[in-house]
Design a protein around this motif. Structure first.
Motif, PDB file in Angstrom:
ATOM      1  N   GLU A  65     -46.860  35.732  21.060  1.00 34.97           N
ATOM      2  CA  GLU A  65     -46.744  35.243  22.439  1.00 34.97           C
ATOM      3  C   GLU A  65     -47.713  35.954  23.379  1.00 34.97           C
ATOM      4  O   GLU A  65     -48.056  35.436  24.456  1.00 34.97           O
ATOM      5  N   SER A  66     -48.196  37.130  22.972  1.00 33.26           N
ATOM      6  CA  SER A  66     -49.131  37.880  23.821  1.00 33.26           C
ATOM      7  C   SER A  66     -50.521  37.254  23.867  1.00 33.26           C
ATOM      8  O   SER A  66     -51.353  37.658  24.678  1.00 33.26           O
ATOM      9  N   ASP A  76     -49.393  43.105  11.602  1.00 29.42           N
ATOM     10  CA  ASP A  76     -49.145  44.487  12.004  1.00 29.42           C
ATOM     11  C   ASP A  76     -49.865  45.387  11.010  1.00 29.42           C
ATOM     12  O   ASP A  76     -49.498  45.440   9.828  1.00 29.42           O
ATOM     13  N   ALA A 132     -49.590  36.323  13.333  1.00 31.08           N
ATOM     14  CA  ALA A 132     -48.806  37.549  13.454  1.00 31.08           C
ATOM     15  C   ALA A 132     -49.264  38.544  12.399  1.00 31.08           C
ATOM     16  O   ALA A 132     -49.390  38.198  11.216  1.00 31.08           O
ATOM     17  N   ASN A 151     -55.309  40.873  21.633  1.00 35.86           N
ATOM     18  CA  ASN A 151     -54.685  40.328  22.838  1.00 35.86           C
ATOM     19  C   ASN A 151     -55.030  41.066  24.119  1.00 35.86           C
ATOM     20  O   ASN A 151     -54.768  40.571  25.215  1.00 35.86           O
ATOM     21  N   ARG A 169     -49.477  41.671  16.877  1.00 33.19           N
ATOM     22  CA  ARG A 169     -48.088  41.903  16.470  1.00 33.19           C
ATOM     23  C   ARG A 169     -47.142  40.899  17.111  1.00 33.19           C
ATOM     24  O   ARG A 169     -46.154  40.495  16.493  1.00 33.19           O
ATOM     25  N   LYS A 170     -47.426  40.511  18.351  1.00 32.66           N
ATOM     26  CA  LYS A 170     -46.568  39.568  19.072  1.00 32.66           C
ATOM     27  C   LYS A 170     -47.386  38.337  19.451  1.00 32.66           C
ATOM     28  O   LYS A 170     -48.168  38.372  20.403  1.00 32.66           O
TER      29      LYS A 170
END
Length: 244
Positions: free
Chosen positions: A43-44, A62, A60, A16, A40-41
């Motif tokens: 929306e980013s 991590d 998603a 991202n 991880r996010k």
């Protein structure tokens, strides 16, 4: 020069921003059919999704969580080019009060994260005759006192990268170890690297190295200084057929 990118499916962890975002751009510009944005996010990644539409798929993930990476592999079984870019850097010397905690956190992400990704995608890369691109650093071969814990984690990651190259050599899986110097990203700026080369220097070097079938790439001017001194050792020891 080969054409290792055109029509391929790639996955980039930490896609991202910074070097990860530049890698996504370079892969798609050079003909990748699809890039998974492992972040991880989710929306980013909205800005990247708006730019590239159905050429990118956000997932998603991590690297600090084994179950998350194992699930990621089930969602991206068509990956040809796996770029493990996600990492963290702390400004911590061996004498800092929190040096042990800092080192453990960086090893969890920078070293165990690589191992989680490699193990989860090993069968996929073997089936697809793919390639792992690991973002290491000049800090993997040269330690700097104020970021010594980061350097230690990157040195360990580089060792694991070499081990993967050895273990995958008969499975048709290629490995590329990327060793940037200071780069003008958010992480780099936080370490005082303002004015350093842009992340595209790294992403374009990756494209060139993939097309050339290289194991190492040292992308930027500072990295190339280290490469010049390191090359003979690398040729004689790192990429040679020495066995023990």
């Amino acid at each position: 020069m080969g054409d290792a990118i055109k029509g391929k499916v790639a996955l980039v962890t930490g896609a991202n921003r910074g070097i990860g975002r530049a890698i996504v751009d370079s892969l798609l510009t050079n003909g990748a059919a699809k890039v998974y944005l492992a972040v991880r996010k989710p929306e980013s990644a909205k800005e990247i999704e708006a730019q590239y539409g159905d050429k990118v798929v956000t997932l998603a993930a991590d690297v600090a969580d084994t179950a998350s990476i194992q699930h990621l592999a089930t969602q991206a079984s068509d990956v040809d080019i796996l770029v493990n870019n996600a990492g963290i850097m702390h400004i911590t010397s061996p004498l800092s009060e929190n040096s042990e905690e800092s080192l453990m956190e960086q090893i969890n992400v920078n070293v165990f994260g690589l191992m989680r990704v490699a193990n989860a995608f090993s069968d996929i890369l073997e089936r697809n005759k793919g390639v792992l691109v690991q973002l290491n650093s000049i800090a993997s071969v040269k330690t700097f006192g104020d970021i010594a814990t980061y350097c230690a984690s990157k040195a360990a990651a580089y060792s694991i990268t070499q081990g993967l190259k050895d273990k995958w050599s008969d499975k048709g899986i290629r490995v590329l170890s990327v060793h940037p110097g200071p780069i003008g990203t958010e992480m780099g700026n936080s370490a005082g690297f303002e004015g350093a080369p842009e992340a595209t220097v790294v992403s374009e070097a990756i494209i060139t190295a993939l097309n050339n079938g290289d194991f190492h790439t040292f992308p930027d001017p500072v990295a190339k200084q280290i490469e010049a001194a390191y090359q003979s050792f690398s040729d004689a020891i790192i990429t040679s057929d020495i066995s023990v």
